[in-house]
Design an enzyme around this catalytic site. Structure first.
Site, mmCIF file in Angstrom:
data_model
loop_
_atom_site.group_PDB
_atom_site.id
_atom_site.type_symbol
_atom_site.label_atom_id
_atom_site.label_comp_id
_atom_site.label_asym_id
_atom_site.label_seq_id
_atom_site.Cartn_x
_atom_site.Cartn_y
_atom_site.Cartn_z
ATOM 1 N N ASP A 56 0.866 -1.182 0.000
ATOM 2 C CA ASP A 56 0.000 0.000 0.000
ATOM 3 C C ASP A 56 0.907 1.238 0.000
ATOM 4 O O ASP A 56 1.603 1.501 0.990
ATOM 5 C CB ASP A 56 -0.877 -0.026 1.258
ATOM 6 C CG ASP A 56 -1.798 1.177 1.339
ATOM 7 O OD1 ASP A 56 -1.583 2.155 0.584
ATOM 8 O OD2 ASP A 56 -2.722 1.150 2.171
ATOM 9 N N SER A 75 -4.993 4.144 -7.190
ATOM 10 C CA SER A 75 -6.135 4.839 -6.573
ATOM 11 C C SER A 75 -7.422 4.118 -6.961
ATOM 12 O O SER A 75 -7.561 3.685 -8.106
ATOM 13 C CB SER A 75 -6.258 6.290 -7.058
ATOM 14 O OG SER A 75 -7.398 6.911 -6.454
ATOM 15 N N TYR A 145 -11.987 12.002 -3.909
ATOM 16 C CA TYR A 145 -11.142 11.714 -5.077
ATOM 17 C C TYR A 145 -10.632 13.016 -5.680
ATOM 18 O O TYR A 145 -9.434 13.195 -5.905
ATOM 19 C CB TYR A 145 -11.967 10.937 -6.101
ATOM 20 C CG TYR A 145 -11.209 10.466 -7.326
ATOM 21 C CD1 TYR A 145 -10.190 9.531 -7.218
ATOM 22 C CD2 TYR A 145 -11.552 10.937 -8.592
ATOM 23 C CE1 TYR A 145 -9.524 9.074 -8.348
ATOM 24 C CE2 TYR A 145 -10.888 10.476 -9.727
ATOM 25 C CZ TYR A 145 -9.875 9.546 -9.599
ATOM 26 O OH TYR A 145 -9.222 9.097 -10.722
#
Ligand code: UDP
Length: 313
Positions: A56, A75, A145
């Site tokens: 990650d 993402s 986002y």
């Protein structure tokens, strides 16, 4: 070159990995697999110029050996996914971008950030040129986002200006093709899935909102050219052929030779809040600085994508 691609098991990351391997480079693919899928890179496992690290990138990143380029594509990227993973989405765009930039600085690598047309939000200008600052709701469902990617652009430019890092930013418009997840919630897999099952295509709202869809291979070509170019500021890569979502539904039905009808629905969750009413890239800059423009027609790209999904349904 030896390149690190974050999000390598995702739709775009896996196609980019293929391109770099094809060009004779070595690829280190990294992914935490929350929305990525090892099936997308299964064919690369065991290749002598490909290695995979499950990690990650929002946590400190260690990569042994030299790197010539880093492409940060990790993402969640579908509105459904970032509603499901709001905090990982914010972290990978902020902390993940900071970590990958730090790694690029240490390795003296060139850096390419995957940004998005979402930085323009629900735009008041159509088509959107790179000079448009956008119209984004920071606290809406898409804010996790949009704001992460806006922060990522600011951070990338800060590393360029303060540390002298060689950086590139691609603003990616709606892209489709094989290796999208059948259930990722975006309009292309949803409509194709529904058309193949003969179920009604779920058009949100009245279907008058517009999008412009590019086939993945056009995007990959644009990204490859951008990485090798000297352009330090963001470049839009997308297909300027704009259509309403309702017309897109009809196009999918036609190419799939489906008998499905269109059903207008008003999702009660947050999926359609702040849904951009129009989106179309101004690609004059990409034409000028990269000599790039899309080559694949919607009907051809859709036919390829439908063939891929036919086996999965
Ligand atoms: N959409 C739709 N039906 C679906 C999924 C999406 O009408 O089953 C619409 C959605 O409201 C949006 C457009 O299609 O206007 C594109 O949505 P997508 O989730 O693909 O990505 P976005 O471009 O909004 O990031």
């Amino acid at each position: 070159m030896r390149v690190l691609i974050t999000g390598a098991a995702g739709f775009l990351g896996s196609h980019l990995s293929d391109r770099f391997i094809h060009e004779g480079h070595s690829v280190v693919g990294m992914d935490n697999l929350i929305t990525g899928n090892m099936d997308n890179i299964a064919h690369l496992m065991g290749h002598d110029r490909f290695e995979f690290i499950k990690h990650d990138v929002s946590n400190y990143i260690y990569v042994a050996g030299s790197l010539d380029a880093i492409l940060h594509f990790a993402s969640p990227a579908s509105p459904n996914d970032y509603l499901m993973y709001p905090i990982p989405t914010l972290k990978v765009g902020s902390l993940g971008t900071h970590n990958t930039l730090g790694l690029a600085k240490n390795k003296k690598a060139r850096y390419l950030l995957a940004s998005t047309s979402e930085v323009y939000g629900d735009p008041l200008v159509n088509p959107q040129p790179e000079t448009y600052w956008g119209h984004v709701n920071p606290i809406g469902p898409r804010g996790v986002y949009d704001e992460a990617k806006r922060f990522a652009e600011a951070m990338t430019l800060a590393y360029q200006r303060y540390h002298g890092l060689e950086t590139r930013i691609v603003r990616i418009f709606n892209t489709y093709g094989p290796r999208m997840r059948l259930n990722d919630g975006r309009v292309v897999p949803n409509f194709i899935h529904q058309a193949l099952l003969g179920e009604p295509l779920t058009v949100y709202g009245d279907g008058s909102q517009t999008r412009s869809f590019q086939y993945y291979s056009d995007l990959v070509e644009g990204i490859y050219r951008l990485l090798l170019s000297d352009e330090p500021l963001p470049v839009n890569i997308g297909n300027p052929y704009e259509m309403t979502i309702l017309d897109f539904a009809h196009a999918v039905v036609e190419v799939a030779h489906s008998k499905s009808e269109v059903k207008f629905i008003q999702p009660e969750d947050e999926r359609v809040r702040d849904d951009p009413k129009m989106r179309r890239p101004d690609i004059s800059k990409a034409k000028r600085v990269l000599d790039w423009e899309p080559q694949v027609h919607l009907a051809d790209g859709l036919a390829q994508t439908i063939a891929y999904f036919r086996d999965k349904v």
